[in-house]
Design a protein around this motif. Sequence first.
Motif, PDB file in Angstrom:
ATOM      1  N   ARG A  59       0.828  -1.207   0.000  1.00  0.00           N
ATOM      2  CA  ARG A  59       0.000   0.000   0.000  1.00  0.00           C
ATOM      3  C   ARG A  59       0.862   1.256   0.000  1.00  0.00           C
ATOM      4  O   ARG A  59       0.461   2.293  -0.519  1.00  0.00           O
ATOM      5  N   HIS A  60       2.048   1.176   0.593  1.00  0.00           N
ATOM      6  CA  HIS A  60       2.912   2.352   0.697  1.00  0.00           C
ATOM      7  C   HIS A  60       3.828   2.537  -0.510  1.00  0.00           C
ATOM      8  O   HIS A  60       4.712   3.386  -0.478  1.00  0.00           O
ATOM      9  N   TYR A  61       3.637   1.740  -1.579  1.00  0.00           N
ATOM     10  CA  TYR A  61       4.503   1.840  -2.748  1.00  0.00           C
ATOM     11  C   TYR A  61       3.894   2.701  -3.854  1.00  0.00           C
ATOM     12  O   TYR A  61       3.988   2.377  -5.038  1.00  0.00           O
ATOM     13  N   LEU A  81       0.656 -12.849  -6.095  1.00  0.00           N
ATOM     14  CA  LEU A  81       0.709 -11.467  -5.640  1.00  0.00           C
ATOM     15  C   LEU A  81       0.904 -11.378  -4.126  1.00  0.00           C
ATOM     16  O   LEU A  81       0.141 -11.964  -3.358  1.00  0.00           O
ATOM     17  N   ALA A  82       1.929 -10.639  -3.736  1.00  0.00           N
ATOM     18  CA  ALA A  82       2.172 -10.349  -2.320  1.00  0.00           C
ATOM     19  C   ALA A  82       2.068  -8.842  -2.133  1.00  0.00           C
ATOM     20  O   ALA A  82       2.689  -8.076  -2.872  1.00  0.00           O
ATOM     21  N   THR A  83       1.271  -8.426  -1.150  1.00  0.00           N
ATOM     22  CA  THR A  83       1.223  -7.008  -0.823  1.00  0.00           C
ATOM     23  C   THR A  83       1.300  -6.836   0.683  1.00  0.00           C
ATOM     24  O   THR A  83       1.180  -7.804   1.434  1.00  0.00           O
ATOM     25  N   LYS A  84       1.517  -5.594   1.100  1.00  0.00           N
ATOM     26  CA  LYS A  84       1.706  -5.312   2.522  1.00  0.00           C
ATOM     27  C   LYS A  84       0.692  -4.278   2.982  1.00  0.00           C
ATOM     28  O   LYS A  84       0.366  -3.337   2.263  1.00  0.00           O
ATOM     29  N   CYS A  85       0.247  -4.470   4.208  1.00  0.00           N
ATOM     30  CA  CYS A  85      -0.702  -3.575   4.847  1.00  0.00           C
ATOM     31  C   CYS A  85      -0.055  -2.215   5.107  1.00  0.00           C
ATOM     32  O   CYS A  85       1.173  -2.092   5.131  1.00  0.00           O
ATOM     33  N   HIS A 127       3.772  -4.655   7.101  1.00  0.00           N
ATOM     34  CA  HIS A 127       4.867  -3.870   6.537  1.00  0.00           C
ATOM     35  C   HIS A 127       5.760  -3.388   7.672  1.00  0.00           C
ATOM     36  O   HIS A 127       5.485  -2.372   8.310  1.00  0.00           O
ATOM     37  N   TYR A 128       6.831  -4.076   7.873  1.00  0.00           N
ATOM     38  CA  TYR A 128       7.763  -3.941   8.981  1.00  0.00           C
ATOM     39  C   TYR A 128       7.143  -4.327  10.320  1.00  0.00           C
ATOM     40  O   TYR A 128       6.540  -3.526  11.020  1.00  0.00           O
ATOM     41  N   ALA A 129       7.339  -5.577  10.645  1.00  0.00           N
ATOM     42  CA  ALA A 129       6.888  -6.121  11.922  1.00  0.00           C
ATOM     43  C   ALA A 129       8.046  -6.065  12.905  1.00  0.00           C
ATOM     44  O   ALA A 129       8.951  -6.896  12.864  1.00  0.00           O
ATOM     45  N   ASN A 154      -2.536 -16.397   2.463  1.00  0.00           N
ATOM     46  CA  ASN A 154      -1.448 -16.619   3.418  1.00  0.00           C
ATOM     47  C   ASN A 154      -1.056 -15.288   4.044  1.00  0.00           C
ATOM     48  O   ASN A 154      -1.233 -14.232   3.433  1.00  0.00           O
ATOM     49  N   ILE A 155      -0.516 -15.350   5.256  1.00  0.00           N
ATOM     50  CA  ILE A 155      -0.105 -14.127   5.943  1.00  0.00           C
ATOM     51  C   ILE A 155       1.391 -14.182   6.249  1.00  0.00           C
ATOM     52  O   ILE A 155       1.970 -15.253   6.452  1.00  0.00           O
ATOM     53  N   GLY A 156       1.997 -12.999   6.273  1.00  0.00           N
ATOM     54  CA  GLY A 156       3.435 -12.955   6.504  1.00  0.00           C
ATOM     55  C   GLY A 156       3.855 -11.629   7.095  1.00  0.00           C
ATOM     56  O   GLY A 156       3.036 -10.741   7.352  1.00  0.00           O
ATOM     57  N   VAL A 157       5.153 -11.498   7.296  1.00  0.00           N
ATOM     58  CA  VAL A 157       5.715 -10.273   7.859  1.00  0.00           C
ATOM     59  C   VAL A 157       6.967  -9.871   7.088  1.00  0.00           C
ATOM     60  O   VAL A 157       7.689 -10.721   6.565  1.00  0.00           O
TER      61      VAL A 157
END
Length: 314
Positions: A59-61, A81-85, A127-129, A154-157
Amino acid sequence: MKRRILGRTGLAVSEIAFGGVEIGMPYGLGAHEMPDEASAIRLLQKAVELGVNFFDTARHYGESERLMGTAFQGIRDQVVLATKCVHLKNEEGNIPSYGELKATVHESLEVSLKNLKTDYVDLFMVHYADMDILQNEDVIRVFLEIQGEGHVKNIGVSVYKVQETAKAIQSGIWDAIQLPFNLMDQSHGDCFQNASEKGVGIIVRSVLMRGMLTERKFKMHEALKEVDNHLEAYRTIAETHFRNFPEYATKFALKHPQVSSVLVGIDKEEYLHASIDNLKGDELSTEIFVRSKNIQYPDPSFLNLAEWDRKGWL
């Protein structure tokens, strides 16, 4: 383009992942001329044609998500597709309470899905955990809930520090971790085997150390003399055994079987072709692999390019 399985997600991802930040916003050291919209869309589609199926955005890109959504209309099933909150901490540096946090994460995901023109994302990341986030029960609850609702597979950090990687693996919650790893800073490698045993997929970024591990030579400040010495030692190996420095750096990361994909920032077709060409030929020999591990920089915490830039060292 070979593919590897991303941990317990079962996703088969290309060894090169397309880093989408540079098509969406100015980024990196020095001047950065962004591609226009049509060029960015053609570049994304060309990557798919050449075998890249893993695309990373956030989202911040800037415009990155929207450009990917346009580029992949009609071929969504061909890409991962991988995106970040959006960032979870508020301006005071605090994590909101459960209700506000849930609303923030849901809104972020809804905007991402709209931008990406899809009804699901394969990997949705924090986005940066940092350690505060990784230890926060509400964050875990919200991400597990959102994963159960169907729009997130799937969820990730995304992390920076080794202790964050270790905590994320130990929690048993996160399916994948995006982390910095390169010839100079191999510190996260201590966690790779544990991640593999727990089924956590590893996505490596900063493999070229923001351009330091390329033919491009920076005028190094006196305070960075020891860093420069290590870079030159690696450069000597690259010049002796490889076509170029990025090939060496990329193959070093992929020599680790626990690494599923190497994330490369790409904003021009020539960089796309170069990144793919870096995979050609033989893999890193065991002898060079051991040498490369033995000459890593002894104090990885010092390798903070943003801090160097602030101090005027670059």
